[in-house]
Design a protein around this motif. Sequence first.
Motif, PDB file in Angstrom:
ATOM      1  N   GLU A   6       0.834  -1.201   0.000  1.00  0.00           N
ATOM      2  CA  GLU A   6       0.000   0.000   0.000  1.00  0.00           C
ATOM      3  C   GLU A   6       0.867   1.249   0.000  1.00  0.00           C
ATOM      4  O   GLU A   6       1.999   1.244   0.481  1.00  0.00           O
ATOM      5  CB  GLU A   6      -0.905   0.066   1.238  1.00  0.00           C
ATOM      6  CG  GLU A   6      -1.834  -1.114   1.429  1.00  0.00           C
ATOM      7  CD  GLU A   6      -1.296  -2.077   2.446  1.00  0.00           C
ATOM      8  OE1 GLU A   6      -2.090  -2.787   3.087  1.00  0.00           O
ATOM      9  OE2 GLU A   6      -0.059  -2.135   2.606  1.00  0.00           O
ATOM     10  N   TRP A  36     -10.299  -3.235   0.733  1.00  0.00           N
ATOM     11  CA  TRP A  36      -9.642  -2.352   1.695  1.00  0.00           C
ATOM     12  C   TRP A  36     -10.322  -2.529   3.047  1.00  0.00           C
ATOM     13  O   TRP A  36     -11.559  -2.543   3.142  1.00  0.00           O
ATOM     14  CB  TRP A  36      -9.753  -0.894   1.264  1.00  0.00           C
ATOM     15  CG  TRP A  36      -8.928  -0.561   0.070  1.00  0.00           C
ATOM     16  CD1 TRP A  36      -9.313  -0.564  -1.237  1.00  0.00           C
ATOM     17  CD2 TRP A  36      -7.546  -0.184   0.070  1.00  0.00           C
ATOM     18  NE1 TRP A  36      -8.266  -0.211  -2.044  1.00  0.00           N
ATOM     19  CE2 TRP A  36      -7.167   0.038  -1.267  1.00  0.00           C
ATOM     20  CE3 TRP A  36      -6.585   0.003   1.064  1.00  0.00           C
ATOM     21  CZ2 TRP A  36      -5.868   0.436  -1.639  1.00  0.00           C
ATOM     22  CZ3 TRP A  36      -5.314   0.397   0.715  1.00  0.00           C
ATOM     23  CH2 TRP A  36      -4.964   0.608  -0.634  1.00  0.00           C
ATOM     24  N   TYR A  94      -4.965   1.715   7.129  1.00  0.00           N
ATOM     25  CA  TYR A  94      -5.715   1.110   6.030  1.00  0.00           C
ATOM     26  C   TYR A  94      -4.894  -0.031   5.434  1.00  0.00           C
ATOM     27  O   TYR A  94      -3.701   0.140   5.115  1.00  0.00           O
ATOM     28  CB  TYR A  94      -6.043   2.159   4.975  1.00  0.00           C
ATOM     29  CG  TYR A  94      -7.193   3.047   5.382  1.00  0.00           C
ATOM     30  CD1 TYR A  94      -7.041   3.975   6.411  1.00  0.00           C
ATOM     31  CD2 TYR A  94      -8.433   2.946   4.769  1.00  0.00           C
ATOM     32  CE1 TYR A  94      -8.098   4.773   6.815  1.00  0.00           C
ATOM     33  CE2 TYR A  94      -9.492   3.748   5.166  1.00  0.00           C
ATOM     34  CZ  TYR A  94      -9.320   4.658   6.186  1.00  0.00           C
ATOM     35  OH  TYR A  94     -10.370   5.452   6.581  1.00  0.00           O
ATOM     36  N   CYS A  96      -4.732  -3.234   2.527  1.00  0.00           N
ATOM     37  CA  CYS A  96      -5.195  -3.863   1.303  1.00  0.00           C
ATOM     38  C   CYS A  96      -5.216  -5.372   1.522  1.00  0.00           C
ATOM     39  O   CYS A  96      -4.322  -5.914   2.190  1.00  0.00           O
ATOM     40  CB  CYS A  96      -4.236  -3.493   0.178  1.00  0.00           C
ATOM     41  SG  CYS A  96      -4.615  -4.220  -1.415  1.00  0.00           S
TER      42      CYS A  96
END
Length: 125
Positions: A6, A36, A94, A96
């Motif tokens: 990411e 996500w 966050y 992935c």
Amino acid sequence: QAQLVESGGGLVQAGGSLRLSCAASGRTFSMFIMAWFRQAPGKEREFVAGILWSDGFTYYADSVKGRFTVSRDNAKNTVYLQMDSLKPEDTAVYYCAASRTFPVPIETARGYDYWGQGTQVTVSS
């Protein structure tokens, strides 16, 4: 094996925008869906958005619907998360994720085979 990396996180003021990228390498041909997730301090990891590699069909959590857009570039093996109208409650790491099958339910983190290292998104008020 597949590897996910990411990028694009950072600090932004409320109401601003960021775009996250997730570059996939390795056994990308085996991926069925990419998604996500995010995790805020003291909270569980939660689903944000997902997209099918084959036809680009998208899925969104209610909390981000209308503000976030997930997309993919198959030629670059990259998935994006465009985040607009950001709120302080969007602050999180966050991640992935990718799965070789369709997770049921799609929101379950256990259903994904590969994960990136995460990127921090901080939204100031």
